[in-house]
Write a protein that holds these residues in place. Sequence first.
Motif, mmCIF file in Angstrom:
data_model
loop_
_atom_site.group_PDB
_atom_site.id
_atom_site.type_symbol
_atom_site.label_atom_id
_atom_site.label_comp_id
_atom_site.label_asym_id
_atom_site.label_seq_id
_atom_site.Cartn_x
_atom_site.Cartn_y
_atom_site.Cartn_z
ATOM 1 N N UNK A 205 1.259 -9.086 -14.268
ATOM 2 C CA UNK A 205 2.028 -8.753 -13.073
ATOM 3 C C UNK A 205 1.607 -7.374 -12.581
ATOM 4 N N UNK A 206 1.318 -7.277 -11.289
ATOM 5 C CA UNK A 206 0.962 -5.992 -10.674
ATOM 6 C C UNK A 206 1.815 -5.835 -9.417
ATOM 7 N N UNK A 207 2.741 -4.881 -9.442
ATOM 8 C CA UNK A 207 3.759 -4.786 -8.398
ATOM 9 C C UNK A 207 3.756 -3.435 -7.703
ATOM 10 N N UNK A 208 3.948 -3.474 -6.387
ATOM 11 C CA UNK A 208 4.247 -2.290 -5.594
ATOM 12 C C UNK A 208 5.673 -2.463 -5.073
ATOM 13 N N UNK A 209 6.500 -1.455 -5.279
ATOM 14 C CA UNK A 209 7.930 -1.576 -5.035
ATOM 15 C C UNK A 209 8.444 -0.305 -4.354
ATOM 16 N N UNK A 210 9.357 -0.478 -3.409
ATOM 17 C CA UNK A 210 9.971 0.662 -2.727
ATOM 18 C C UNK A 210 11.464 0.681 -3.034
ATOM 19 N N UNK A 211 11.963 1.857 -3.355
ATOM 20 C CA UNK A 211 13.362 2.027 -3.743
ATOM 21 C C UNK A 211 14.119 2.714 -2.606
ATOM 22 N N UNK A 212 15.108 2.020 -2.065
ATOM 23 C CA UNK A 212 15.872 2.585 -0.951
ATOM 24 C C UNK A 212 15.007 2.905 0.253
ATOM 25 N N UNK A 336 10.955 -10.535 -13.462
ATOM 26 C CA UNK A 336 11.602 -9.438 -12.761
ATOM 27 C C UNK A 336 11.411 -8.114 -13.499
ATOM 28 N N UNK A 337 11.659 -8.113 -14.800
ATOM 29 C CA UNK A 337 11.468 -6.892 -15.599
ATOM 30 C C UNK A 337 10.027 -6.430 -15.560
ATOM 31 N N UNK A 338 9.083 -7.374 -15.616
ATOM 32 C CA UNK A 338 7.663 -7.012 -15.559
ATOM 33 C C UNK A 338 7.323 -6.369 -14.217
ATOM 34 N N UNK A 339 7.930 -6.869 -13.137
ATOM 35 C CA UNK A 339 7.714 -6.266 -11.820
ATOM 36 C C UNK A 339 8.211 -4.826 -11.793
ATOM 37 N N UNK A 344 7.226 1.039 -12.054
ATOM 38 C CA UNK A 344 7.575 2.317 -12.668
ATOM 39 C C UNK A 344 6.368 2.999 -13.314
ATOM 40 N N UNK A 345 5.526 2.198 -13.975
ATOM 41 C CA UNK A 345 4.375 2.758 -14.677
ATOM 42 C C UNK A 345 3.172 2.944 -13.762
ATOM 43 N N UNK A 346 3.180 2.274 -12.613
ATOM 44 C CA UNK A 346 2.069 2.377 -11.678
ATOM 45 C C UNK A 346 0.818 1.661 -12.134
ATOM 46 N N UNK A 347 0.978 0.559 -12.863
ATOM 47 C CA UNK A 347 -0.173 -0.198 -13.343
ATOM 48 C C UNK A 347 0.242 -1.634 -13.656
ATOM 49 N N UNK A 348 -0.732 -2.556 -13.788
ATOM 50 C CA UNK A 348 -0.397 -3.939 -14.142
ATOM 51 C C UNK A 348 0.258 -4.018 -15.519
#
Length: 389
Positions: A205-212, A336-339, A344-348
Amino acid sequence: MEKVRLGIIGIGNMGSTHITNIEVKKSCPEITVTAVADINPARLDWVKENIGTHVALFDDAEKMMDSGLVDAILIAVPHYFHPVYAIKAFERGLHVMSEKPAGVYTKQVKEMNEAAKKAGVVFGMMFNQRTNHIYRKMKEIVESGELGEIKRTNWIITNWYRPQAYYDSGAWRATWSGEGGGVLLNQCPHNLDLWQWICGMPVKVDTHMHFGKWHDIEVEDDVSTYVEYANGATGIFVTTTADAPGTNRFEISLDGGKLVSEDDKLYMWKNEMSERQFSATNTIPFGCPKAEFTEVETDGGNEQHVGVLNAFAGRILRGTPLIAEGYEGLNGLTISNAMHLSAWLGKPVDIPFDDELFYEELMKRVKTSRRKEDIGSVYADTAGTYNSK
């Protein structure tokens, strides 16, 4: 036992929906709600006024479970408490139906699943979207092998629009300590469950996520994820609570064609020859396999929450299948947790991942989480226990 005596923990949006379906609409003939528990007196008053005095009222869930009035419980409280109350019920030999998600972090949900196995009771998860005729048909076609092996999955699920007023409506909403996440933990558990139920679990899983990004909240409201599967297939999952109008398009590309679910319809393209076979034998530079297009017929069934509860009663009374086994809640939560961990870690992140590492990262955010000091707020603390404020 002719009827399952059900106790509901939490009479909020979902708890009130379930008790209305059972006691007012009489949609679950093999279930009777004999007791409810809620820490908010106003919700207990609502039950008394709208459902009737035959339902026992408790301000403490454990007292309800110890009352002898229930054979099973339905958990409809904030996310952190799903495994907490499930485990307490298993210790008492009670059957359990839990609202989604299974929990907030995999470490806790694995403990819940182990407790369920030891108890030997019926354990179900409220994945009501599995009753939807479109998704059932997609699963049937994929598993039949009619279209060959999956090559790519793509789900754009952005019709979860929520305005700021939604997030302001509850003390626990959209906080790390109260909810444990945002769109992935609240709106998307059904989609993540269906994604893995139909297509299988990814391995990376490799995720980009925005918070608020779009709302005044501390958790995620915009997510774009790339995944890989063990067979080399890839996938994309995009979601947000800020698109208006939004999209709900689920596409599965396979070696022998394609499935697309959109606007409550299911479309299929079936190749005359598999793509791999065509590519290996075709001699025309711009050649392409011919495909037959159809709108797939389904049985139209979509029993939703009622169907899940009726199946739950059937399993308890006659041993018939559940819509979703409780332990299966771990699968979507794992994605979901993997995403979250990837963002958070900035990596797959590989699946399986380090449960302890995820828990540590989550608790860092819980520690600095905003506390909405409303009556009846519930929060996780950094020790992983739960407190009412």
